[in-house]
Scaffold this motif. Structure first.
Motif, PDB file in Angstrom:
ATOM      1  N   UNK A   9     -63.862 -32.048 -32.815  1.00 14.57           N
ATOM      2  CA  UNK A   9     -64.931 -31.471 -32.016  1.00 14.57           C
ATOM      3  C   UNK A   9     -66.198 -32.254 -32.320  1.00 14.57           C
ATOM      4  N   UNK A  31     -63.232 -20.252 -26.431  1.00 15.36           N
ATOM      5  CA  UNK A  31     -63.455 -21.667 -26.683  1.00 15.36           C
ATOM      6  C   UNK A  31     -63.023 -22.471 -25.471  1.00 15.36           C
ATOM      7  N   UNK A  32     -62.924 -23.772 -25.593  1.00 13.02           N
ATOM      8  CA  UNK A  32     -62.797 -24.644 -24.428  1.00 13.02           C
ATOM      9  C   UNK A  32     -61.722 -24.148 -23.465  1.00 13.02           C
ATOM     10  N   UNK A  54     -50.722 -29.054 -24.811  1.00  9.44           N
ATOM     11  CA  UNK A  54     -51.067 -30.308 -24.160  1.00  9.44           C
ATOM     12  C   UNK A  54     -49.811 -31.108 -23.846  1.00  9.44           C
ATOM     13  N   UNK A  74     -57.774 -20.180 -31.675  1.00  4.91           N
ATOM     14  CA  UNK A  74     -57.235 -20.410 -30.345  1.00  4.91           C
ATOM     15  C   UNK A  74     -56.035 -21.338 -30.429  1.00  4.91           C
ATOM     16  N   UNK A 131     -51.568 -27.108 -30.403  1.00  8.84           N
ATOM     17  CA  UNK A 131     -52.461 -27.181 -31.550  1.00  8.84           C
ATOM     18  C   UNK A 131     -53.396 -25.975 -31.597  1.00  8.84           C
ATOM     19  N   UNK A 182     -57.095 -24.208 -32.972  1.00 11.24           N
ATOM     20  CA  UNK A 182     -58.515 -24.517 -33.115  1.00 11.24           C
ATOM     21  C   UNK A 182     -59.193 -23.323 -33.744  1.00 11.24           C
ATOM     22  N   UNK A 235     -52.096 -35.287 -19.945  1.00 17.62           N
ATOM     23  CA  UNK A 235     -52.833 -34.152 -19.379  1.00 17.62           C
ATOM     24  C   UNK A 235     -53.861 -33.644 -20.374  1.00 17.62           C
ATOM     25  N   UNK A 236     -54.789 -32.865 -19.876  1.00 14.83           N
ATOM     26  CA  UNK A 236     -55.778 -32.266 -20.768  1.00 14.83           C
ATOM     27  C   UNK A 236     -55.204 -30.993 -21.388  1.00 14.83           C
ATOM     28  N   UNK A 237     -55.736 -30.584 -22.529  1.00  8.21           N
ATOM     29  CA  UNK A 237     -55.265 -29.350 -23.172  1.00  8.21           C
ATOM     30  C   UNK A 237     -55.499 -28.130 -22.291  1.00  8.21           C
ATOM     31  N   UNK A 281     -66.293 -26.824 -35.398  1.00  9.95           N
ATOM     32  CA  UNK A 281     -64.965 -26.336 -35.086  1.00  9.95           C
ATOM     33  C   UNK A 281     -63.954 -27.388 -35.497  1.00  9.95           C
ATOM     34  N   UNK A 328     -62.796 -36.199 -24.284  1.00 10.60           N
ATOM     35  CA  UNK A 328     -62.725 -35.122 -23.308  1.00 10.60           C
ATOM     36  C   UNK A 328     -64.053 -34.384 -23.257  1.00 10.60           C
ATOM     37  N   UNK A 351     -62.647 -21.509 -34.119  1.00 10.10           N
ATOM     38  CA  UNK A 351     -64.002 -21.482 -33.567  1.00 10.10           C
ATOM     39  C   UNK A 351     -64.835 -20.422 -34.274  1.00 10.10           C
ATOM     40  N   UNK A 384     -53.702 -24.080 -28.012  1.00  9.27           N
ATOM     41  CA  UNK A 384     -53.682 -24.926 -26.826  1.00  9.27           C
ATOM     42  C   UNK A 384     -52.321 -25.585 -26.667  1.00  9.27           C
ATOM     43  N   UNK A 444     -59.578 -28.524 -35.744  1.00  4.26           N
ATOM     44  CA  UNK A 444     -58.270 -28.391 -35.127  1.00  4.26           C
ATOM     45  C   UNK A 444     -57.160 -28.532 -36.155  1.00  4.26           C
ATOM     46  N   UNK A 478     -54.926 -15.980 -22.406  1.00  2.00           N
ATOM     47  CA  UNK A 478     -55.798 -16.518 -21.368  1.00  2.00           C
ATOM     48  C   UNK A 478     -55.205 -16.214 -19.991  1.00  2.00           C
ATOM     49  N   UNK A 482     -55.808 -23.926 -22.534  1.00  5.39           N
ATOM     50  CA  UNK A 482     -55.992 -22.790 -23.434  1.00  5.39           C
ATOM     51  C   UNK A 482     -54.916 -21.752 -23.176  1.00  5.39           C
ATOM     52  N   UNK A 517     -57.505 -34.379 -33.576  1.00  2.44           N
ATOM     53  CA  UNK A 517     -58.585 -34.040 -32.652  1.00  2.44           C
ATOM     54  C   UNK A 517     -59.848 -33.696 -33.419  1.00  2.44           C
ATOM     55  N   UNK A 522     -56.743 -17.012 -27.204  1.00  4.56           N
ATOM     56  CA  UNK A 522     -58.020 -17.063 -27.919  1.00  4.56           C
ATOM     57  C   UNK A 522     -58.205 -15.776 -28.699  1.00  4.56           C
ATOM     58  N   UNK A 536     -61.188 -28.295 -19.174  1.00  6.31           N
ATOM     59  CA  UNK A 536     -61.314 -29.634 -19.738  1.00  6.31           C
ATOM     60  C   UNK A 536     -61.275 -30.677 -18.631  1.00  6.31           C
ATOM     61  N   UNK A 537     -61.900 -31.806 -18.903  1.00  9.21           N
ATOM     62  CA  UNK A 537     -61.706 -32.961 -18.045  1.00  9.21           C
ATOM     63  C   UNK A 537     -60.365 -33.612 -18.333  1.00  9.21           C
ATOM     64  N   UNK A 538     -60.050 -34.628 -17.561  1.00 10.99           N
ATOM     65  CA  UNK A 538     -58.774 -35.330 -17.705  1.00 10.99           C
ATOM     66  C   UNK A 538     -58.737 -36.221 -18.937  1.00 10.99           C
TER      67      UNK A 538
END
Lengths: 117, 107
Positions: free
Chosen positions: A47, A103-104, B38, B34, B87, B89, B42-44, B96, A94, B91, B36, B98, B55, B46, A45, B49, A107-109
């Motif tokens: 950023x 932090x994030x 996944x 942080x 994973x 991250x 699907x999206x990650x 940033x 994303x 920050x 995550x 990963x 969270x 959180x 991944x 943090x 998120x979008x799909x």
């Protein structure tokens, strides 16, 4: 509840520009920070950068001058443009929100983009 | 750039077990770490943090710890829904970066 949705072409030719839109609902992009992250095949991944509530931007130096993140506050959307793409830019892109505290956190799909001729 | 080394790359565990995943930063990231989760397609999401803050909405069986350059995510009493890739991250400093991810499989 904030929701983000990426949209844009799924196939881009090498040397052309990749353009994606992130549409945000339930939250104003004039608050907090809005970024782009990508996930390569093999799961690495990266950023990419962000645009802030004020419109200021920050980019990953690895993308040098190829990247631009802009916004349209009237439509509550922000945009990614990546120029001079190569096959190495093939990834799932994303968009995400982050705050000064976290932090994030939304998120979008994700939008799958393939760079191929 | 700060390098994040995550281990293990994959992990297999049974329901009810406890597992830990580690992330090592190439320099002090001052708890700006942080975690995550996944799942495929699907999206990650959180989980943690600032190294150890849970969270909202995340089950308490997830916890984070660490300081300086070494951080870990612990998952207690594994449930079937925990099968995913995790994973880290950092920050602390732009850009940033990963960790490489840990794929958790449930036996």
């Amino acid at each position: 509840e904030v929701q983000l949705q990426e949209s844009g072409p799924g196939l881009v030719k090498p040397s052309q520009s990749l353009s994606l839109t992130c549409s945000v609902t339930g939250y104003s992009i004039t608050s907090n920070y809005w970024g782009w992250i990508r996930k390569f095949p093999g799961n690495k991944m990266e950023w990419m950068g962000y645009i802030s509530y004020s419109g200021s931007t920050s980019y990953n130096p690895s993308l040098k001058s190829r990247i631009s993140i802009t916004r349209d506050t009237s439509k509550n959307q922000f945009f990614l443009q990546l120029n001079s793409v190569t096959t190495e830019d093939t990834a799932t892109y994303y968009c995400a929100r982050y705050t000064i505290a976290t932090p994030m956190d939304a998120w979008g799909q994700g939008a799958s983009v393939t760079v191929s001729s | 750039d700060i390098q994040m080394t995550q281990s293990p790359a994959s992990l297999s565990a049974s329901l009810g077990e406890t597992v830990s995943i580690e992330c090592l930063a190439s320099e002090d990231i001052y708890n700006n770490l942080a975690w995550y989760q996944q799942k495929p397609g699907k999206s990650p999401q959180l989980l943690i943090y600032y190294a150890s803050s849970l969270q909202d909405g995340v089950p308490s069986r997830f916890s984070g710890s660490g300081s300086g350059t070494q951080y870990s995510l612990k998952i207690n009493s594994l449930e079937s829904e925990d099968a995913a890739t995790y994973f880290c991250l950092q920050d602390s400093e732009y850009p940033w970066t990963f960790g490489g991810g840990t794929k958790l499989e449930l036996k």
